[in-house]
Write a protein that holds these residues in place. Structure first.
Motif, PDB file in Angstrom:
ATOM      1  N   LEU A  13       0.844  -1.271   0.146  1.00  0.00           N
ATOM      2  CA  LEU A  13       0.013  -0.133   0.037  1.00  0.00           C
ATOM      3  C   LEU A  13       0.949   1.337  -0.162  1.00  0.00           C
ATOM      4  O   LEU A  13       0.604   2.360  -0.625  1.00  0.00           O
ATOM      5  CB  LEU A  13      -0.983  -0.077   1.281  1.00  0.00           C
ATOM      6  CG  LEU A  13      -2.037  -0.868   1.057  1.00  0.00           C
ATOM      7  CD1 LEU A  13      -2.884  -1.090   2.563  1.00  0.00           C
ATOM      8  CD2 LEU A  13      -3.082  -0.449  -0.004  1.00  0.00           C
ATOM      9  N   GLU A  14       1.918   1.265   0.811  1.00  0.00           N
ATOM     10  CA  GLU A  14       2.765   2.370   0.868  1.00  0.00           C
ATOM     11  C   GLU A  14       3.587   2.756  -0.451  1.00  0.00           C
ATOM     12  O   GLU A  14       3.719   3.705  -0.848  1.00  0.00           O
ATOM     13  CB  GLU A  14       3.914   2.355   1.806  1.00  0.00           C
ATOM     14  CG  GLU A  14       3.316   2.318   3.208  1.00  0.00           C
ATOM     15  CD  GLU A  14       4.314   2.221   4.399  1.00  0.00           C
ATOM     16  OE1 GLU A  14       5.422   1.650   4.237  1.00  0.00           O
ATOM     17  OE2 GLU A  14       4.068   2.209   5.545  1.00  0.00           O
ATOM     18  N   ASP A  17       0.860   3.924  -2.772  1.00  0.00           N
ATOM     19  CA  ASP A  17      -0.087   5.254  -2.386  1.00  0.00           C
ATOM     20  C   ASP A  17       0.296   6.575  -3.331  1.00  0.00           C
ATOM     21  O   ASP A  17      -0.878   7.240  -3.861  1.00  0.00           O
ATOM     22  CB  ASP A  17       0.761   5.517  -0.957  1.00  0.00           C
ATOM     23  CG  ASP A  17      -0.244   6.765  -0.429  1.00  0.00           C
ATOM     24  OD1 ASP A  17      -1.399   6.456  -0.238  1.00  0.00           O
ATOM     25  OD2 ASP A  17       0.149   7.995   0.094  1.00  0.00           O
ATOM     26  N   ILE A  20      -1.941   5.887  -6.278  1.00  0.00           N
ATOM     27  CA  ILE A  20      -3.330   5.937  -6.013  1.00  0.00           C
ATOM     28  C   ILE A  20      -3.883   7.278  -5.835  1.00  0.00           C
ATOM     29  O   ILE A  20      -4.610   7.870  -6.443  1.00  0.00           O
ATOM     30  CB  ILE A  20      -3.718   5.184  -4.680  1.00  0.00           C
ATOM     31  CG1 ILE A  20      -3.516   3.721  -4.719  1.00  0.00           C
ATOM     32  CG2 ILE A  20      -5.124   5.616  -4.066  1.00  0.00           C
ATOM     33  CD1 ILE A  20      -3.658   2.705  -3.486  1.00  0.00           C
ATOM     34  N   ARG A  21      -2.930   8.169  -5.145  1.00  0.00           N
ATOM     35  CA  ARG A  21      -3.456   9.552  -5.004  1.00  0.00           C
ATOM     36  C   ARG A  21      -3.167  10.271  -6.400  1.00  0.00           C
ATOM     37  O   ARG A  21      -4.120  11.164  -6.671  1.00  0.00           O
ATOM     38  CB  ARG A  21      -2.468  10.384  -4.288  1.00  0.00           C
ATOM     39  CG  ARG A  21      -2.652  10.030  -2.864  1.00  0.00           C
ATOM     40  CD  ARG A  21      -1.729  10.671  -1.594  1.00  0.00           C
ATOM     41  NE  ARG A  21      -0.623   9.983  -1.659  1.00  0.00           N
ATOM     42  CZ  ARG A  21       0.746  10.904  -1.811  1.00  0.00           C
ATOM     43  NH1 ARG A  21       0.648  12.190  -1.995  1.00  0.00           N
ATOM     44  NH2 ARG A  21       1.884  10.447  -1.719  1.00  0.00           N
ATOM     45  N   SER A  36     -10.118   6.547  -2.610  1.00  0.00           N
ATOM     46  CA  SER A  36      -8.770   5.921  -2.283  1.00  0.00           C
ATOM     47  C   SER A  36      -8.819   4.757  -1.230  1.00  0.00           C
ATOM     48  O   SER A  36      -8.398   3.993  -1.256  1.00  0.00           O
ATOM     49  CB  SER A  36      -8.246   7.086  -1.744  1.00  0.00           C
ATOM     50  OG  SER A  36      -7.073   6.658  -0.821  1.00  0.00           O
ATOM     51  N   GLN A  37     -10.098   5.043  -0.582  1.00  0.00           N
ATOM     52  CA  GLN A  37     -10.222   3.875   0.426  1.00  0.00           C
ATOM     53  C   GLN A  37     -10.548   2.405  -0.130  1.00  0.00           C
ATOM     54  O   GLN A  37     -10.260   1.526   0.250  1.00  0.00           O
ATOM     55  CB  GLN A  37     -11.348   4.284   1.640  1.00  0.00           C
ATOM     56  CG  GLN A  37     -11.011   5.338   2.662  1.00  0.00           C
ATOM     57  CD  GLN A  37     -11.994   5.742   3.436  1.00  0.00           C
ATOM     58  OE1 GLN A  37     -13.205   5.374   3.564  1.00  0.00           O
ATOM     59  NE2 GLN A  37     -11.525   6.556   4.534  1.00  0.00           N
ATOM     60  N   LYS A  40      -7.949   0.703  -1.736  1.00  0.00           N
ATOM     61  CA  LYS A  40      -6.871   0.026  -0.673  1.00  0.00           C
ATOM     62  C   LYS A  40      -7.538  -1.107  -0.358  1.00  0.00           C
ATOM     63  O   LYS A  40      -6.730  -2.032  -0.052  1.00  0.00           O
ATOM     64  CB  LYS A  40      -6.730   1.155   0.296  1.00  0.00           C
ATOM     65  CG  LYS A  40      -5.705   2.474   0.044  1.00  0.00           C
ATOM     66  CD  LYS A  40      -5.474   3.580   0.935  1.00  0.00           C
ATOM     67  CE  LYS A  40      -4.559   4.558   0.502  1.00  0.00           C
ATOM     68  NZ  LYS A  40      -4.336   5.571   1.363  1.00  0.00           N
ATOM     69  N   ILE A  43      -6.990  -3.494  -2.748  1.00  0.00           N
ATOM     70  CA  ILE A  43      -5.476  -3.981  -2.900  1.00  0.00           C
ATOM     71  C   ILE A  43      -5.523  -4.994  -1.938  1.00  0.00           C
ATOM     72  O   ILE A  43      -4.951  -6.209  -1.887  1.00  0.00           O
ATOM     73  CB  ILE A  43      -4.487  -2.580  -2.878  1.00  0.00           C
ATOM     74  CG1 ILE A  43      -4.639  -2.338  -4.203  1.00  0.00           C
ATOM     75  CG2 ILE A  43      -3.256  -3.307  -2.565  1.00  0.00           C
ATOM     76  CD1 ILE A  43      -3.976  -0.764  -3.904  1.00  0.00           C
ATOM     77  N   ILE A  44      -5.776  -4.796  -0.594  1.00  0.00           N
ATOM     78  CA  ILE A  44      -5.940  -5.605   0.708  1.00  0.00           C
ATOM     79  C   ILE A  44      -6.426  -7.090   0.390  1.00  0.00           C
ATOM     80  O   ILE A  44      -5.929  -8.039   0.701  1.00  0.00           O
ATOM     81  CB  ILE A  44      -6.339  -4.947   1.996  1.00  0.00           C
ATOM     82  CG1 ILE A  44      -5.427  -3.921   2.277  1.00  0.00           C
ATOM     83  CG2 ILE A  44      -6.372  -5.972   2.977  1.00  0.00           C
ATOM     84  CD1 ILE A  44      -5.906  -3.064   3.204  1.00  0.00           C
TER      85      ILE A  44
END
Length: 69
Positions: A13-14, A17, A20-21, A36-37, A40, A43-44
């Protein structure tokens, strides 16, 4: 305490990031946080599936492959 799976999911995720942004900026201002949430979360979920797969070892693969021939 975080497990290995959790740590690797956080690392992924990092690393994503910024991307994504960058892509979330193309949407309406009111929906950026939600999008964005959601990205994420997806992805998880995929990382979870990826780590839960049972990948065969070399000898298991070789045996399965030789039986198919």
């Amino acid at each position: 305490m975080l497990g290995i799976k959790d740590k690797e999911a956080i690392m992924i995720l990092e690393s994503l990031d910024f991307k994504i942004r960058k892509h979330v900026k193309e949407t309406v201002l009111d929906e950026r946080d939600d999008l964005s949430q959601e990205i994420k979360i997806k992805i998880i979920e995929k990382v979870d599936i990826f780590f839960d797969e049972d990948v065969p070892g070399f000898f298991e693969f070789a045996q399965t492959y030789s039986l198919k021939r």
